[in-house]
Enzyme design. Structure first.
Site, PDB file in Angstrom:
ATOM      1  N   TYR A 130     -10.842   4.495 -11.188  1.00 12.39           N
ATOM      2  CA  TYR A 130     -10.664   5.173  -9.892  1.00 12.39           C
ATOM      3  C   TYR A 130     -10.662   6.691 -10.000  1.00 12.39           C
ATOM      4  O   TYR A 130     -10.418   7.369  -8.997  1.00 12.39           O
ATOM      5  CB  TYR A 130      -9.311   4.801  -9.270  1.00 12.39           C
ATOM      6  CG  TYR A 130      -8.970   3.339  -9.266  1.00 12.39           C
ATOM      7  CD1 TYR A 130      -9.763   2.434  -8.568  1.00 12.39           C
ATOM      8  CD2 TYR A 130      -7.849   2.867  -9.931  1.00 12.39           C
ATOM      9  CE1 TYR A 130      -9.438   1.084  -8.547  1.00 12.39           C
ATOM     10  CE2 TYR A 130      -7.514   1.527  -9.914  1.00 12.39           C
ATOM     11  CZ  TYR A 130      -8.315   0.640  -9.228  1.00 12.39           C
ATOM     12  OH  TYR A 130      -7.998  -0.684  -9.210  1.00 12.39           O
ATOM     13  N   GLU A 186       5.109  -5.712   2.050  1.00 17.08           N
ATOM     14  CA  GLU A 186       4.981  -6.292   0.705  1.00 17.08           C
ATOM     15  C   GLU A 186       4.465  -5.258  -0.286  1.00 17.08           C
ATOM     16  O   GLU A 186       3.361  -5.353  -0.785  1.00 17.08           O
ATOM     17  CB  GLU A 186       4.073  -7.518   0.742  1.00 17.08           C
ATOM     18  CG  GLU A 186       2.763  -7.276   1.493  1.00 17.08           C
ATOM     19  CD  GLU A 186       1.919  -8.532   1.649  1.00 17.08           C
ATOM     20  OE1 GLU A 186       2.482  -9.562   2.103  1.00 17.08           O
ATOM     21  OE2 GLU A 186       0.734  -8.476   1.316  1.00 17.08           O
ATOM     22  N   CYS A 236     -15.023   2.318 -27.137  1.00 16.76           N
ATOM     23  CA  CYS A 236     -16.400   2.802 -27.262  1.00 16.76           C
ATOM     24  C   CYS A 236     -17.094   2.921 -25.903  1.00 16.76           C
ATOM     25  O   CYS A 236     -18.033   2.190 -25.604  1.00 16.76           O
ATOM     26  CB  CYS A 236     -17.176   1.890 -28.190  1.00 16.76           C
ATOM     27  SG  CYS A 236     -16.486   1.999 -29.835  1.00 16.76           S
ATOM     28  N   GLU A 237     -16.586   3.811 -25.093  1.00 13.88           N
ATOM     29  CA  GLU A 237     -17.236   4.167 -23.835  1.00 13.88           C
ATOM     30  C   GLU A 237     -16.864   5.610 -23.559  1.00 13.88           C
ATOM     31  O   GLU A 237     -15.716   6.004 -23.783  1.00 13.88           O
ATOM     32  CB  GLU A 237     -16.711   3.315 -22.674  1.00 13.88           C
ATOM     33  CG  GLU A 237     -17.322   1.955 -22.639  1.00 13.88           C
ATOM     34  CD  GLU A 237     -17.255   1.289 -21.270  1.00 13.88           C
ATOM     35  OE1 GLU A 237     -17.217   2.009 -20.251  1.00 13.88           O
ATOM     36  OE2 GLU A 237     -17.247   0.062 -21.246  1.00 13.88           O
ATOM     37  N   GLY A 282       3.905  -3.106  -3.727  1.00 10.47           N
ATOM     38  CA  GLY A 282       3.885  -3.349  -5.167  1.00 10.47           C
ATOM     39  C   GLY A 282       4.165  -2.033  -5.874  1.00 10.47           C
ATOM     40  O   GLY A 282       5.251  -1.785  -6.403  1.00 10.47           O
ATOM     41  N   ARG A 283       3.174  -1.133  -5.806  1.00 10.33           N
ATOM     42  CA  ARG A 283       3.229   0.140  -6.534  1.00 10.33           C
ATOM     43  C   ARG A 283       4.526   0.909  -6.318  1.00 10.33           C
ATOM     44  O   ARG A 283       5.115   1.431  -7.258  1.00 10.33           O
ATOM     45  CB  ARG A 283       2.055   1.005  -6.057  1.00 10.33           C
ATOM     46  CG  ARG A 283       1.961   2.338  -6.748  1.00 10.33           C
ATOM     47  CD  ARG A 283       0.973   3.263  -6.016  1.00 10.33           C
ATOM     48  NE  ARG A 283      -0.248   2.586  -5.653  1.00 10.33           N
ATOM     49  CZ  ARG A 283      -1.330   2.511  -6.418  1.00 10.33           C
ATOM     50  NH1 ARG A 283      -1.330   3.078  -7.603  1.00 10.33           N
ATOM     51  NH2 ARG A 283      -2.398   1.880  -6.000  1.00 10.33           N
ATOM     52  N   TYR A 303      -0.048  -1.343 -11.962  1.00 13.08           N
ATOM     53  CA  TYR A 303      -1.472  -1.543 -12.267  1.00 13.08           C
ATOM     54  C   TYR A 303      -1.858  -0.919 -13.609  1.00 13.08           C
ATOM     55  O   TYR A 303      -2.949  -0.400 -13.782  1.00 13.08           O
ATOM     56  CB  TYR A 303      -2.353  -0.997 -11.140  1.00 13.08           C
ATOM     57  CG  TYR A 303      -1.984  -1.593  -9.793  1.00 13.08           C
ATOM     58  CD1 TYR A 303      -2.281  -2.924  -9.521  1.00 13.08           C
ATOM     59  CD2 TYR A 303      -1.305  -0.848  -8.822  1.00 13.08           C
ATOM     60  CE1 TYR A 303      -1.914  -3.499  -8.310  1.00 13.08           C
ATOM     61  CE2 TYR A 303      -0.931  -1.407  -7.614  1.00 13.08           C
ATOM     62  CZ  TYR A 303      -1.238  -2.738  -7.360  1.00 13.08           C
ATOM     63  OH  TYR A 303      -0.872  -3.307  -6.176  1.00 13.08           O
ATOM     64  N   GLY A 350       0.790  -1.229   0.000  1.00  8.60           N
ATOM     65  CA  GLY A 350       0.000   0.000   0.000  1.00  8.60           C
ATOM     66  C   GLY A 350       0.816   1.269   0.000  1.00  8.60           C
ATOM     67  O   GLY A 350       0.248   2.367   0.050  1.00  8.60           O
TER      68      GLY A 350
HETATM   69  N1  LLP Z   1      -0.509  -6.980  -0.442  1.00  6.40           N
HETATM   70  C1  LLP Z   1      -1.780  -7.298  -0.659  1.00  6.40           C
HETATM   71  C2  LLP Z   1      -2.410  -8.348   0.105  1.00  6.40           C
HETATM   72  C3  LLP Z   1      -2.502  -6.616  -1.630  1.00  6.40           C
HETATM   73  O1  LLP Z   1      -3.780  -6.896  -1.840  1.00  6.40           O
HETATM   74  C4  LLP Z   1      -1.872  -5.602  -2.368  1.00  6.40           C
HETATM   75  C5  LLP Z   1      -2.606  -4.852  -3.402  1.00  6.40           C
HETATM   76  C6  LLP Z   1      -0.523  -5.309  -2.094  1.00  6.40           C
HETATM   77  C7  LLP Z   1       0.126  -6.012  -1.131  1.00  6.40           C
HETATM   78  C8  LLP Z   1       0.252  -4.263  -2.830  1.00  6.40           C
HETATM   79  O2  LLP Z   1      -0.292  -2.994  -2.703  1.00  6.40           O
HETATM   80  P1  LLP Z   1       0.536  -1.766  -3.285  1.00  6.40           P
HETATM   81  O3  LLP Z   1       1.796  -1.607  -2.518  1.00  6.40           O
HETATM   82  O4  LLP Z   1       0.785  -1.970  -4.728  1.00  6.40           O
HETATM   83  O5  LLP Z   1      -0.364  -0.583  -3.077  1.00  6.40           O
HETATM   84  N2  LLP Z   1      -5.398  -1.593  -8.886  1.00  6.40           N
HETATM   85  C9  LLP Z   1      -5.259  -0.638  -7.822  1.00  6.40           C
HETATM   86  C10 LLP Z   1      -4.449  -1.180  -6.667  1.00  6.40           C
HETATM   87  C11 LLP Z   1      -5.017  -2.445  -6.110  1.00  6.40           C
HETATM   88  C12 LLP Z   1      -4.140  -3.085  -5.070  1.00  6.40           C
HETATM   89  C13 LLP Z   1      -4.596  -4.427  -4.708  1.00  6.40           C
HETATM   90  N3  LLP Z   1      -3.839  -5.047  -3.696  1.00  6.40           N
HETATM   91  C14 LLP Z   1      -4.657   0.631  -8.388  1.00  6.40           C
HETATM   92  O6  LLP Z   1      -4.390   0.693  -9.582  1.00  6.40           O
HETATM   93  O7  LLP Z   1      -4.519   1.611  -7.683  1.00  6.40           O
END
Ligand code: LLP
Length: 859
Positions: free
Chosen positions: A783, A740, A810-811, A742-743, A839, A704
């Protein structure tokens, strides 16, 4: 009956330059293709003031200087438009100016300028500007019939009105009589007339008061039964706060008549408050538009069809006076208030806000004739002093939260009221109309309070459809800081990649590496990092983060298989799925992933799998966080995790199935920029640790970690996170702490390159079409996410076009960038959409059977 009318009103700044007249001509012609247009104009900017000065000067015997400046303004505009001042087309304008000279000469000779004569002289401003406008429009190919507004609008004076009111601040009833306008217009589709002026029943010229051109336009809209009124001015609409005080104020796209009137009277200077009555009465929608920027969306004012509660703006009106009187004589004394108000009436002082209790009354005064040092105020105080003890606070400011059904928004407003902490509030008021909640404060606190309240009330309303871009962004994107982002340094390579005319995702591995190192370096309190591969599972990225010592967090068996195949047997994998079949757990376990269980169901359904196995539990702490409702994964409404309050039941069920609990896991959501989120979570999970006992080895605080989205948003404060975590971790020295993200590792490392395929102006809106859309990047549509967009081909040339960047899907939601400033592109230019490494491609689809952008990696 002819085609419907649209009324366009142009203010003083909007008629003062030739450039603006080109806009007037274009907008008028465009509307005249499907209806009739009534153009209402003010005098050229500054001219009414000059005429007023000319009247004053003439009375004291000075001829001419101010009038000469009026003439120069008109002749200057004429010559900018390429018109010869002596041309026959300008004869009507010249005769208006000559009339002014003649009337002023009368003033000079008599030394007197009664209101009736003053009105006639001031009317020259509008009469001359529209005569000149008629000639300019003709030159620009728009044939307009010039009408005298005095033939259309007639005032209704009250018998005892003094002459000042009768001639200089007249009121005209909002009647509907389309046949009168039709008759005056004849066959012409475009009519040009004046704001500000009307005629008395006796046929003399009268004025509608300063700012009265808006009212003229509204009256003419009512009279002609127009289908719309457009007020063209120098700012693009109403804002959520005064942009001079709050540059982050946002454009209000839609607002009801009553709210708009409230805003106008509480200090928004864009509209003259009385102008809304005639249009509201006849249900005519009003748009506010910017003449210098016809491509901007503007504000639309219409009936409050949707009556749901909403906070719309924050305003501040300085310079007020608060008067309070307290007396026990009020107690149970019928008619006390009428005695209190009597001196106000006698002295002609009008009251604004009021608050009463059984022993006190407070009122605010917007203005006091003669000021608070004057005789009127002294007499008022003396009169009130007979009733009780009087207290005066001056100067004070009225800070108002404006919206509709404000009392129903108190829950939403509540947190913002912390803005008033340690600032004295003298009175709080909310009227029966329920359009504002007002606070009377010391004047010097006003601006700071508006900023703070605005920040607290609006900063989280990113994708509210009623709100448009911020003032700062409408004024123009700040010139990009050249040479700071990786994609600027590698611009040539990127342009070569997109040279094939197709859209491409491009990732810069060096940036991924840099992000991974930055995180590890800043957070020594975290013992082990996992990369959440759902953000971007590109093999090169998996390899890069693994080489930096990251494990991989997976949420599907496919992710587990991909990571294992790519990274080999030694890579640490963590499996944290949600609503997933038992079979996936079995296969993930077989591939050596650690398992996270989020409910007791697995103990019932997969006892054999759990027997003798080490597992972690995913808990829901009861709240979530993140950039959008859709990505907050905590709280009762979310489908994730086991409720933390029922931890013991889950632990018992797992123990019953023979599992050994070694980890606690929770994830609040995505795109979080406040370090406190993880600290609160760490605190709660640390509290559970003792209940697990000695088998517990690790606590995972999820991902997150956000990256700033819009310019100016602060970065996540990793130092603060580290400091807080270090304290919590010290209490549990044997525990391995995990994150953990991601982004955080990949967002900035990726860009989407999209060649321009088409540029189209539809009505006032400029659309820039690119080779891909929501099929490649769905985040804006899903979003309301904001991704920076620059014209890479022309970079770093500063932006000069306000446009909507759209894809081919087409939206109508297929908009990659709404209300953007970019450098005007040609077809084939490559637009770069930033912050697209997380993402982006991971959520792409082949919607409309259009393949999403392909991926390229830069080592
Ligand atoms: N751990 C778990 C259990 C998760 O569900 C997620 C993301 C992460 C870690 C990594 O989160 P991050 O560090 O990337 O924020 N599609 C959306 C984001 C959805 C995230 C889903 N879970 C977007 O484009 O903003």
């Amino acid at each position: 009956m002819g085609a419907p009318w649209t009324v366009l009103k142009f203010g003083g700044d909007s008629v003062a330059t030739y450039e603006s007249w080109r806009t007037i001509a274009r907008e008028t012609a465009e509307r005249a293709t499907h209806g009739r247009v009534l153009v209402v104009c003010s005098a050229l900017a500054g001219v009414t003031d000059l005429l007023l000065k000319a009247v004053t000067d003439a009375r004291s015997g000075n001829a001419g200087d101010a009038l000469a400046r009026v003439e120069r303004a008109h002749l200057g505009l004429a010559s900018a438009a390429g018109l010869d001042p002596a041309a026959p087309a300008l004869a009507p304008m010249r005769s208006q100016l000559e009339e002014a000279a003649r009337l002023l000469e009368g003033v000079r000779l008599t030394g007197e300028a009664p209101p009736r004569l003053t009105a006639r002289i001031l009317a020259v401003g509008e009469l001359a500007s529209t005569r000149l406008g008629e000639a300019i429009l003709a030159k620009l190919g728009v044939k307009a019939r010039w009408l005298d507004a005095r033939d259309l609008l007639e005032s209704a004076p009250r018998p005892l009105d003094p002459d000042e009111r009768r001639y200089l601040a007249a009121s005209v009833p909002p009647t509907r009589a389309p046949e009168r306008v039709d008759a005056a217009a004849g066959e012409d589709r475009v009519v040009l007339t004046q704001g500000f002026i009307a005629r008395t029943p006796e046929g003399h010229t009268c004025l509608l008061g300063r700012g009265g051109s808006d009212t003229s336009a509204a009256l003419l809209a009512a009279l002609s039964g127009a289908e719309a009124l457009e007020i063209w001015t120098d700012v693009p609409g109403l804002f959520t706060a005064d942009p001079r005080q709050v540059p982050a104020a946002r454009l209000i796209r839609n607002i009801g008549y009553r709210e708009a009137r409230e805003l106008a009277s509480l200090g928004a200077k864009v509209l003259h408050p009385p102008c809304l009555d005639p249009v509201a009465r006849h249900g005519i929608p009003v748009s506010i538009r910017a003449t210098p920027h016809p491509e901007m969306p503007g504000t639309r004012i219409e009936g409050e069809s949707e009556a749901h509660p909403a906070v719309t703006a924050v305003t501040c009106r300085p310079g007020g006076t608060l008067l309070s009187i307290s007396t026990v004589a009020m107690w149970d004394t019928p008619g006390f208030l009428s005695r209190f108000f009597a001196p106000f009436e006698t002295l002609g002082v009008s009251v604004d806000l009021i608050g009463t209790s059984e022993t006190a009354v407070s009122v605010t005064l917007d203005s006091v004739p003669g000021g608070i040092d004057g005789a009127v105020f002294r007499r008022l105080l003396a009169g009130l002093g007979e009733l009780g003890e009087v207290q005066v606070i001056h100067p004070c400011a009225v800070v108002s939260i404006v919206g509709r059904r404000i009392r129903a928004t108190l829950g939403e407003i509540a947190p913002a009221l912390t803005a008033f902490q340690e600032r004295p509030v003298h009175l709080i008021s909310n009227s029966a109309e329920d359009l504002n909640l007002s606070f009377v404060v010391d004047e010097e606190e006003g601006t700071a309070l508006v900023r703070r309240l605005h920040d607290l009330l609006f900063s989280a309303r990113g994708d509210d459809p009623r709100l448009g871009p911020t003032w700062e962004r409408l004024r123009g994107a700040p010139a990009p800081e050249a040479g700071t982002a990786w994609w600027e340094l590698r611009r040539a390579e990127l342009l070569a990649i997109a040279g094939d005319g197709r859209a491409h995702y491009v990732y810069d591995l060096a940036t991924v590496r840099e992000r991974a190192r930055r995180l590890k370096g800043a957070l020594p309190a975290i013992d082990r990092f996992y990369y959440s591969m759902k953000a971007n599972p590109h093999p090169a990225i998996l390899e890069t983060v693994a080489a930096e010592g990251f494990g991989i967090e997976c949420v599907s068996i496919q992710e587990v298989e991909t990571a294992r195949a790519r990274l080999g047997a030694g890579a640490p994998l963590l499996f944290t799925p949600n609503f997933c079949a038992v079979d996936e757990y079995v296969r993930a376990a077989a591939l050596g992933a650690e398992l996270t269980v989020d409910g007791p169901h697995l103990a019932r359904e997969a006892g054999a799998l759990l027997e003798g196995r080490e597992v972690a539990v995913r808990l829901d702490p009861g709240w979530g966080a993140g950039h959008n409702e859709k990505v907050r994964t905590g709280g009762a409404g979310s489908k994730f995790g086991h409720p933390i309050d029922e931890f013991d039941e889950l632990a018992t069920a797992l123990a019953g199935a023979g599992a050994r609990l070694v980890g606690l896991h929770a994830h609040l959501g995505s795109g979080i920029l406040a370090p406190q989120a993880w600290l609160a979570l760490a605190h709660v999970l640390a509290g559970i640790a003792a209940r697990v006992g000695p088998s517990l080895r690790w606590i995972d605080l999820g991902g997150g970690l956000g990256v700033p989205e819009r310019p100016g948003q602060p970065e996540l404060d990793l130092d603060a996170l580290q400091a807080g975590l270090a304290t919590i971790a010290r209490a549990l020295p044997a525990i391995e702490w995990r994150l953990e993200p991601g982004r955080y590792l990949v967002a900035d490392a990726g860009v989407l390159l999209a060649p321009v395929t088409q540029i189209r102006r539809k009505a006032q809106t400029v659309f820039v079409g690119v080779a891909t859309g929501m099929n490649s990047l769905i985040r804006p549509a899903l979003y309301g996410a904001w991704h920076p967009i620059v014209n890479l081909t022309r970079h770093p040339a500063p932006p000069d076009l306000f446009a909507q960047v759209v894809g081919p899907i087409c939206e109508s939601g297929d908009v990659l960038g709404r209300d953007r400033w970019i450098r005007a592109p040609s077809v084939g230019d490559v637009l770069l959409i930033g912050n697209a490494g997380a993402y982006g491609r991971a959520m792409a689809s082949s919607y409309n059977l259009r393949p999403p952008a392909e991926e390229t990696v830069l080592a």
